[in-house]
Scaffold this motif. Structure first.
Motif, short mmCIF file in Angstrom:
data_model
loop_
_atom_site.label_atom_id
_atom_site.label_comp_id
_atom_site.label_asym_id
_atom_site.label_seq_id
_atom_site.Cartn_x
_atom_site.Cartn_y
_atom_site.Cartn_z
N VAL A 1 0.59 2.84 17.87
CA VAL A 1 1.05 3.87 18.80
C VAL A 1 2.25 4.60 18.23
O VAL A 1 2.33 5.83 18.26
N GLU A 2 3.20 3.84 17.68
CA GLU A 2 4.38 4.47 17.09
C GLU A 2 3.98 5.45 15.99
O GLU A 2 4.53 6.56 15.88
N MET B 1 -13.16 10.97 13.87
CA MET B 1 -12.10 10.39 13.05
C MET B 1 -12.49 10.44 11.57
O MET B 1 -13.62 10.14 11.20
N VAL B 2 -11.52 10.83 10.72
CA VAL B 2 -11.80 10.97 9.29
C VAL B 2 -10.83 10.21 8.38
O VAL B 2 -11.08 10.06 7.19
N ARG B 3 -9.70 9.75 8.89
CA ARG B 3 -8.72 9.04 8.09
C ARG B 3 -8.17 7.84 8.87
O ARG B 3 -8.16 7.84 10.11
N ALA B 4 -7.68 6.84 8.12
CA ALA B 4 -7.08 5.65 8.74
C ALA B 4 -5.72 5.38 8.11
O ALA B 4 -5.57 5.44 6.89
N PHE B 5 -4.75 5.10 8.96
CA PHE B 5 -3.41 4.69 8.53
C PHE B 5 -3.20 3.28 9.06
O PHE B 5 -3.19 3.06 10.27
N PHE B 6 -3.05 2.30 8.16
CA PHE B 6 -3.00 0.91 8.59
C PHE B 6 -1.61 0.49 9.06
O PHE B 6 -0.58 0.93 8.53
N ILE C 1 4.41 11.85 4.35
CA ILE C 1 4.54 10.83 5.39
C ILE C 1 5.67 9.87 5.04
O ILE C 1 5.54 9.04 4.13
N GLY C 2 6.77 9.98 5.76
CA GLY C 2 7.91 9.09 5.57
C GLY C 2 7.88 7.96 6.58
O GLY C 2 8.86 7.72 7.29
N HIS C 3 6.78 7.27 6.65
CA HIS C 3 6.55 6.26 7.69
C HIS C 3 5.59 5.21 7.13
O HIS C 3 4.70 5.54 6.34
N GLY C 4 5.78 3.98 7.50
CA GLY C 4 4.86 2.93 7.06
C GLY C 4 5.46 1.55 7.28
O GLY C 4 6.62 1.42 7.70
N TYR C 5 4.67 0.53 7.01
CA TYR C 5 5.08 -0.85 7.25
C TYR C 5 4.82 -1.69 6.00
O TYR C 5 3.86 -1.44 5.26
N THR C 6 5.64 -2.70 5.79
CA THR C 6 5.43 -3.60 4.66
C THR C 6 3.99 -4.11 4.61
O THR C 6 3.39 -4.24 3.55
N TYR C 7 3.45 -4.38 5.80
CA TYR C 7 2.11 -4.98 5.85
C TYR C 7 1.01 -3.98 6.16
O TYR C 7 -0.11 -4.37 6.51
N SER C 8 1.30 -2.68 6.02
CA SER C 8 0.24 -1.68 6.16
C SER C 8 -0.85 -1.95 5.12
O SER C 8 -0.56 -2.06 3.93
N GLY C 9 -2.09 -2.05 5.57
CA GLY C 9 -3.19 -2.27 4.65
C GLY C 9 -3.16 -3.63 3.98
O GLY C 9 -3.66 -3.80 2.86
N SER D 1 0.83 -1.21 0.00
CA SER D 1 0.00 0.00 0.00
C SER D 1 0.86 1.26 0.00
O SER D 1 0.38 2.35 0.25
N PHE D 2 2.17 1.08 -0.27
CA PHE D 2 3.03 2.25 -0.39
C PHE D 2 2.62 3.07 -1.62
O PHE D 2 1.85 2.61 -2.46
N ARG D 3 3.14 4.25 -1.68
CA ARG D 3 2.76 5.22 -2.71
C ARG D 3 2.66 4.57 -4.10
O ARG D 3 3.58 3.92 -4.58
#
Length: 450
Positions: free
Chosen positions: A122-123, A109-114, A319-327, A84-86
């Protein structure tokens, strides 16, 4: 899977268990759970017990939720993974983000970041909070406030805002610029105050004092669990979270509600924030989002924070943040099925009703067993704090706690022991009869140790 003898022989040997001493696990190997059905789990020896732990606060729908299992299998066939990266997105992540923002619209709440789980969520919230203030041109706002006894995961940021030395001491020094205020616990607090309303005011005053000392214009965010979970199910006074929100507003500090445990009905409301009538700036989610069937979490973002990012014209909004398994598409498919079942079964209402039953049963146990110093609960979050002496509140020792847990297990109930506290977080599909059996199991454990 290899045979029973292999599993027993290798139990706790090639694997290190979270939240445990490796040597202790090797000396006293943990129970091997092999099967789950409804609200029960079965171990390798064929013993079936009620899971009063709910996996780890997360198996709200029990172990037999076929719609989630089917959703996972169907998504594995269609698309087992994509980033789900750019530049790319997946259908389930789009749909789940929509469902989450609709579900928590009352909280703003209006947006979700997985993310992949609660610690990740939390991070993410902590990082976004610092980034938000850079966007706003207030780069000095880097500090965080949190509660003693609070638990916010095990990443360096989460461990830093944690208020329990057990998760901090061995990993220090942690993130600088984190400051803690007293937890609003009527049983143990530094003010020796048992009146809930007065205690809330004292803790709020301590928060104000810390802000004045640090400088309000240096603090990015305040993070708290609406009901403190791993710290011993500390239920704040009804007005505390609202007082904290008011303080944050006065000083321009973001409020992060850590709803990893309290989200999706466990307190008897769809969120702890909704329970207390508060709109935070961000919320962290995980656990019940898939009922534990797949690792998934989310950081939910309020309107003012989202608007600041989305209208930014500098590099600070990227946003310079995210995870391989985001979304993760399989996780999001599981989440969609879990939320549908959670809503259909009205788990918030059942948690509230069964929570009343459980609270009454635990109070009866306290009346019968001097070992019980305090009982705390909200919905299907509950704790019994065990003491060697009620007057001094001296904590029960490790040997006593083990006796209680072992005897309860023999009586058909799986418990979770944390320090001198028994923590209960059963599935939210619990029945009144299940509550009775849990109480009977704890009674057997207390009797064996008392």
């Amino acid at each position: 899977m290899r045979d029973r003898n292999f599993l027993i022989e290798n139990n706790a040997k090639p694997i290190w268990h979270p939240m445990a001493h490796p040597a202790e696990m090797r000396a006293q190997p943990p129970r091997i759970v092999m099967k789950g059905e409804g609200v029960h789990v079965t171990d390798i020896d064929g013993n079936t017990v009620i899971d009063a732990v709910g996996g780890l606060w997360n198996v709200n729908l029990g172990y037999s939720c076929d719609p989630i299992k089917k959703a996972i299998a169907d998504q594995l066939s269609a698309l087992p993974y994509y980033s789900s990266f750019r530049g790319t997105s997946t259908g389930p992540s789009i749909e789940l983000a929509y469902e989450l923002t609709e579900w928590f619209k009352p909280e703003g709440m209006v947006r979700a970041f997985f993310t992949s789980g609660g610690s990740d969520s939390v991070e993410t919230a902590l990082r976004l909070a610092r980034q938000y203030w850079k966007i706003k041109g207030q780069a000095d706002r880097t500090k965080f406030l949190s509660l003693k006894k609070g638990y916010h995961g095990t990443h360096f940021g989460g461990a830093s805002v944690n208020g329990n030395a057990n998760f901090r001491r061995n990993y220090e020094p942690l993130l600088p610029g984190v400051f803690h205020i007293p937890a609003p616990s009527t049983y143990r607090n530094p003010f020796n105050e048992t009146d809930a309303t007065k205690l809330a005011q004292l803790c709020a005053a301590a928060m104000e004092d810390e802000i004045a000392f640090q400088g309000g214009d240096t603090i990015a965010a305040f993070i708290m669990e609406p009901v403190l979970g791993a710290g011993g199910v500390i239920v704040p006074p009804d007005n505390f979270m609202r007082l904290a929100r008011e303080i944050c507003d006065r000083h321009g500090i973001l409020m992060i509600a850590d709803e990893v445990v309290t989200g999706f009905g466990r307190t008897g409301a769809w969120s702890g924030s909704r329970l207390w009538g508060v709109k935070p700036d961000m919320m962290t989610m995980a656990k019940a989002i898939t009922s534990g069937y797949f690792p998934l979490g989310a950081t939910l973002i309020g309107e003012s924070v989202a608007e600041s990012f989305e209208t930014d014209t500098t590099s600070f909004g990227s946003i310079g943040h995210g995870y391989t398994y985001s979304g993760h598409p399989v996780g999001c498919a599981a989440g969609l099925a879990a939320l549908a079942e959670t809503r259909r079964l009205k788990l918030d209402e059942n948690a509230a009703a069964r929570g009343i039953d459980l609270a009454g049963a635990l109070e009866q146990l306290k009346a019968s067993h001097p070992l019980v110093g305090d009982v705390r609960s909200k919905g299907l979050m509950a704790a019994l704090e065990l003491v060697a002496d009620r007057d001094s509140k001296k904590p029960a020792d490790k040997k006593t706690m083990a006796k209680v847990a072992d005897a309860a297990y023999e009586a058909g109930v799986m418990l979770r022991v944390s320090g001198n506290t028994i923590i209960l977080s059963p599935p939210l599909i619990l029945t009144a009869a299940d509550v009775t059996r849990i109480a009977e199991g704890i009674d057997a454990g207390l009797s064996a140790a008392g």
